[in-house]
Design an enzyme around this catalytic site. Structure first.
Site, PDB file in Angstrom:
ATOM      1  N   ASP A 149      23.987  84.400  25.313  1.00 39.16           N
ATOM      2  CA  ASP A 149      23.131  83.284  24.889  1.00 39.16           C
ATOM      3  C   ASP A 149      23.531  81.996  25.601  1.00 39.16           C
ATOM      4  O   ASP A 149      22.681  81.228  26.081  1.00 39.16           O
ATOM      5  CB  ASP A 149      23.259  83.138  23.368  1.00 39.16           C
ATOM      6  CG  ASP A 149      22.192  82.248  22.765  1.00 39.16           C
ATOM      7  OD1 ASP A 149      21.196  81.957  23.444  1.00 39.16           O
ATOM      8  OD2 ASP A 149      22.355  81.852  21.600  1.00 39.16           O
ATOM      9  N   LYS A 173      25.876  98.878  26.502  1.00 41.33           N
ATOM     10  CA  LYS A 173      25.989 100.156  27.220  1.00 41.33           C
ATOM     11  C   LYS A 173      27.432 100.656  27.288  1.00 41.33           C
ATOM     12  O   LYS A 173      27.684 101.852  27.210  1.00 41.33           O
ATOM     13  CB  LYS A 173      25.463 100.006  28.655  1.00 41.33           C
ATOM     14  CG  LYS A 173      24.089  99.394  28.762  1.00 41.33           C
ATOM     15  CD  LYS A 173      23.020 100.336  28.302  1.00 41.33           C
ATOM     16  CE  LYS A 173      22.325 100.970  29.472  1.00 41.33           C
ATOM     17  NZ  LYS A 173      21.191 101.809  29.022  1.00 41.33           N
ATOM     18  N   ARG A 194       5.683  76.682  27.095  1.00 43.24           N
ATOM     19  CA  ARG A 194       7.012  76.318  26.578  1.00 43.24           C
ATOM     20  C   ARG A 194       7.971  77.503  26.562  1.00 43.24           C
ATOM     21  O   ARG A 194       9.138  77.334  26.220  1.00 43.24           O
ATOM     22  CB  ARG A 194       6.863  75.749  25.159  1.00 43.24           C
ATOM     23  CG  ARG A 194       6.123  74.401  25.108  1.00 43.24           C
ATOM     24  CD  ARG A 194       5.937  73.962  23.668  1.00 43.24           C
ATOM     25  NE  ARG A 194       7.195  73.890  22.960  1.00 43.24           N
ATOM     26  CZ  ARG A 194       7.309  74.037  21.639  1.00 43.24           C
ATOM     27  NH1 ARG A 194       6.247  74.266  20.890  1.00 43.24           N
ATOM     28  NH2 ARG A 194       8.487  73.955  21.065  1.00 43.24           N
TER      29      ARG A 194
HETATM   30  C1  LIG Z   1      19.983  77.147  24.395  1.00 42.39           C
HETATM   31  C2  LIG Z   1      20.718  75.847  24.425  1.00 42.39           C
HETATM   32  C3  LIG Z   1      21.641  75.739  25.580  1.00 42.39           C
HETATM   33  C4  LIG Z   1      22.260  74.386  25.607  1.00 42.39           C
HETATM   34  C5  LIG Z   1      22.992  74.252  26.900  1.00 42.39           C
HETATM   35  C6  LIG Z   1      23.586  72.931  27.020  1.00 42.39           C
HETATM   36  C7  LIG Z   1      24.254  72.572  28.078  1.00 42.39           C
HETATM   37  C8  LIG Z   1      24.372  73.427  29.264  1.00 42.39           C
HETATM   38  C9  LIG Z   1      25.738  73.371  29.651  1.00 42.39           C
HETATM   39  C10 LIG Z   1      26.612  74.296  29.331  1.00 42.39           C
HETATM   40  C11 LIG Z   1      26.310  75.456  28.457  1.00 42.39           C
HETATM   41  C12 LIG Z   1      26.834  75.140  27.119  1.00 42.39           C
HETATM   42  C13 LIG Z   1      26.448  75.639  25.975  1.00 42.39           C
HETATM   43  C14 LIG Z   1      25.425  76.656  25.668  1.00 42.39           C
HETATM   44  C15 LIG Z   1      25.255  76.491  24.241  1.00 42.39           C
HETATM   45  C16 LIG Z   1      24.550  77.149  23.411  1.00 42.39           C
HETATM   46  C17 LIG Z   1      23.722  78.350  23.586  1.00 42.39           C
HETATM   47  C18 LIG Z   1      23.335  78.786  22.218  1.00 42.39           C
HETATM   48  C19 LIG Z   1      21.955  78.271  21.860  1.00 42.39           C
HETATM   49  C20 LIG Z   1      21.685  78.495  20.433  1.00 42.39           C
HETATM   50  O1  LIG Z   1      22.457  79.015  19.717  1.00 42.39           O
HETATM   51  S1  LIG Z   1      20.201  77.915  19.818  1.00 42.39           S
HETATM   52  C21 LIG Z   1      20.395  78.269  18.072  1.00 42.39           C
HETATM   53  C22 LIG Z   1      19.677  79.513  17.639  1.00 42.39           C
HETATM   54  N1  LIG Z   1      18.262  79.294  17.667  1.00 42.39           N
HETATM   55  C23 LIG Z   1      17.637  78.686  16.668  1.00 42.39           C
HETATM   56  O2  LIG Z   1      18.208  78.286  15.705  1.00 42.39           O
HETATM   57  C24 LIG Z   1      16.142  78.525  16.861  1.00 42.39           C
HETATM   58  C25 LIG Z   1      15.423  78.476  15.520  1.00 42.39           C
HETATM   59  N2  LIG Z   1      14.002  78.420  15.779  1.00 42.39           N
HETATM   60  C26 LIG Z   1      13.377  77.254  16.001  1.00 42.39           C
HETATM   61  O3  LIG Z   1      13.968  76.208  15.922  1.00 42.39           O
HETATM   62  C27 LIG Z   1      11.924  77.331  16.359  1.00 42.39           C
HETATM   63  O4  LIG Z   1      11.361  78.512  15.909  1.00 42.39           O
HETATM   64  C28 LIG Z   1      11.670  77.171  17.878  1.00 42.39           C
HETATM   65  C29 LIG Z   1      12.186  75.799  18.350  1.00 42.39           C
HETATM   66  C30 LIG Z   1      12.352  78.287  18.672  1.00 42.39           C
HETATM   67  C31 LIG Z   1      10.156  77.213  18.128  1.00 42.39           C
HETATM   68  O5  LIG Z   1       9.537  76.410  17.155  1.00 42.39           O
HETATM   69  P1  LIG Z   1       8.430  75.328  17.550  1.00 42.39           P
HETATM   70  O6  LIG Z   1       7.811  74.867  16.281  1.00 42.39           O
HETATM   71  O7  LIG Z   1       8.995  74.315  18.455  1.00 42.39           O
HETATM   72  O8  LIG Z   1       7.389  76.155  18.416  1.00 42.39           O
HETATM   73  P2  LIG Z   1       6.375  77.313  17.957  1.00 42.39           P
HETATM   74  O9  LIG Z   1       6.847  78.080  16.777  1.00 42.39           O
HETATM   75  O10 LIG Z   1       5.014  76.691  17.894  1.00 42.39           O
HETATM   76  O11 LIG Z   1       6.446  78.301  19.222  1.00 42.39           O
HETATM   77  C32 LIG Z   1       6.077  77.842  20.522  1.00 42.39           C
HETATM   78  C33 LIG Z   1       5.623  79.054  21.303  1.00 42.39           C
HETATM   79  O12 LIG Z   1       6.712  79.984  21.378  1.00 42.39           O
HETATM   80  C34 LIG Z   1       6.357  81.224  20.771  1.00 42.39           C
HETATM   81  N3  LIG Z   1       7.511  81.759  20.058  1.00 42.39           N
HETATM   82  C35 LIG Z   1       8.348  81.102  19.220  1.00 42.39           C
HETATM   83  N4  LIG Z   1       9.290  81.905  18.760  1.00 42.39           N
HETATM   84  C36 LIG Z   1       9.068  83.103  19.327  1.00 42.39           C
HETATM   85  C37 LIG Z   1       9.718  84.359  19.244  1.00 42.39           C
HETATM   86  N5  LIG Z   1      10.811  84.528  18.484  1.00 42.39           N
HETATM   87  N6  LIG Z   1       9.227  85.391  19.963  1.00 42.39           N
HETATM   88  C38 LIG Z   1       8.128  85.221  20.740  1.00 42.39           C
HETATM   89  N7  LIG Z   1       7.484  84.050  20.874  1.00 42.39           N
HETATM   90  C39 LIG Z   1       7.934  83.016  20.166  1.00 42.39           C
HETATM   91  C40 LIG Z   1       5.206  80.891  19.836  1.00 42.39           C
HETATM   92  O13 LIG Z   1       4.383  82.002  19.597  1.00 42.39           O
HETATM   93  C41 LIG Z   1       4.492  79.814  20.624  1.00 42.39           C
HETATM   94  O14 LIG Z   1       3.749  80.429  21.650  1.00 42.39           O
HETATM   95  P3  LIG Z   1       2.248  79.957  22.004  1.00 42.39           P
HETATM   96  O15 LIG Z   1       2.367  78.528  22.430  1.00 42.39           O
HETATM   97  O16 LIG Z   1       1.841  80.849  23.119  1.00 42.39           O
HETATM   98  O17 LIG Z   1       1.481  80.117  20.758  1.00 42.39           O
END
Ligand SMILES: CCCCC/C=C\C/C=C\C/C=C\C/C=C\CCCC(=O)SCCNC(=O)CCNC(=O)[C@H](O)C(C)(C)COP(=O)(O)OP(=O)(O)OC[C@H]1O[C@@H](n2cnc3c(N)ncnc32)[C@H](O)[C@@H]1OP(=O)(O)O
Length: 223
Positions: A149, A173, A194
């Site tokens: 992730d 695997k 998005r």
């Molecule tokens: C990833 C972050 C990385 C950060 C990196 C930072 C720095 C980089 C540097 C170094 C790396 C360091 C660190 C890396 C750190 C972390 C990585 C871990 C990341 C995480 O640990 S992160 C926590 C776990 N995560 C959640 O806690 C999410 C909970 N959730 C929500 O917060 C909402 O659910 C959200 C925002 C996801 C969407 O919500 P929303 O309201 O904004 O949008 P909406 O629901 O309208 O969806 C819009 C379009 O996506 C489609 N869609 C949505 N979900 C789908 C699914 N599951 N499957 C298929 N399609 C899906 C819809 O169908 C629609 O599609 P369409 O437009 O075509 O209709």
């Protein structure tokens, strides 16, 4: 909803902060300022004494490709202090990135990341430490999910800006031995509005063993 997501996302990440940054750092999210507790935060993506020879060898290989080879090394911090307008969280309270939350080098997630924008790839060299145990002698599946992730997430962020993980699928695997070195190789395959579709494979340091194959869907945050 999106504002809450942005808050969640920013706790424990260090997206736009550079190693030489001091004190307050404004970020691209309205009303949010991040402040380092230390003036010179440690970049954990550099080698330490606990890295084994395979980890060091791969690090040198990727580092060499940073000079004109299309790769760049990604900095990695463990903590920021947040000042978020209206947030009930004590602004002075330390937060830690999950993958950098242990004090002793080598105990948990040892890793560094390299990014190739042209190839849309983020590669993480990962050496799981003894506190990441699942089955005896092997890495916990949840830790493997975490590094997938984090790697794919960082790749999505560097290409697309702020995202949240919406879906993560993993086929395990072959188990990963604690103390071994593996290569976590992620790629952004497709972007649809998005939705950011990525794939990620974990292979052994010498490319002979496929440990996991996975897909991760990220959703861009419109903030
Ligand atoms: C990833 C972050 C990385 C950060 C990196 C930072 C720095 C980089 C540097 C170094 C790396 C360091 C660190 C890396 C750190 C972390 C990585 C871990 C990341 C995480 O640990 S992160 C926590 C776990 N995560 C959640 O806690 C999410 C909970 N959730 C929500 O917060 C909402 O659910 C959200 C925002 C996801 C969407 O919500 P929303 O309201 O904004 O949008 P909406 O629901 O309208 O969806 C819009 C379009 O996506 C489609 N869609 C949505 N979900 C789908 C699914 N599951 N499957 C298929 N399609 C899906 C819809 O169908 C629609 O599609 P369409 O437009 O075509 O209709």
């Amino acid at each position: 909803m999106l504002r809450n997501c942005a808050r969640l996302l920013l706790r424990g990440t260090a997206l736009s902060v550079r190693p030489q940054a001091v004190h307050s750092v404004r970020c691209s999210f309205p009303g949010i300022t991040r402040t380092f507790a230390e003036e010179q935060p440690r970049d954990y993506g550099f080698p330490n004494a606990t890295w084994n020879s395979n980890m060091m060898g791969l690090y040198q290989t990727y580092l060499a490709q940073c000079n004109g080879g299309g790769w760049r090394k990604i900095p990695s911090y463990n903590t920021t202090v947040h000042h978020i307008a209206g947030d009930p969280l004590d602004p002075a309270r330390e937060t830690r990135l999950f993958t950098r939350n242990l004090d002793q080098d080598g105990d948990g997630f040892e890793y560094c990341m390299f990014y190739n924008k042209a190839e849309r790839r983020m590669v993480c060299l990962f050496q799981p430490g003894p506190y990441l145990e699942g089955p005896p002698g092997y890495t916990h599946g949840g830790c493997i999910a975490t590094i997938i992730d984090s790697t794919a997430g960082a790749g999505a962020v560097y290409l697309c800006g702020s995202v949240m993980t919406a879906n993560l699928n993993i086929n395990y695997k072959n188990p990963i031995r604690l103390g071994s070195t593996v290569i976590v190789d992620s790629k952004v395959e497709k972007i649809e509005n998005r939705k950011v579709y990525t794939t990620c494979h974990i292979r052994s340091h010498d490319d002979t063993v496929l440990h996991t194959e996975s897909t991760v869907l990220f959703i861009k945050l419109n903030v």
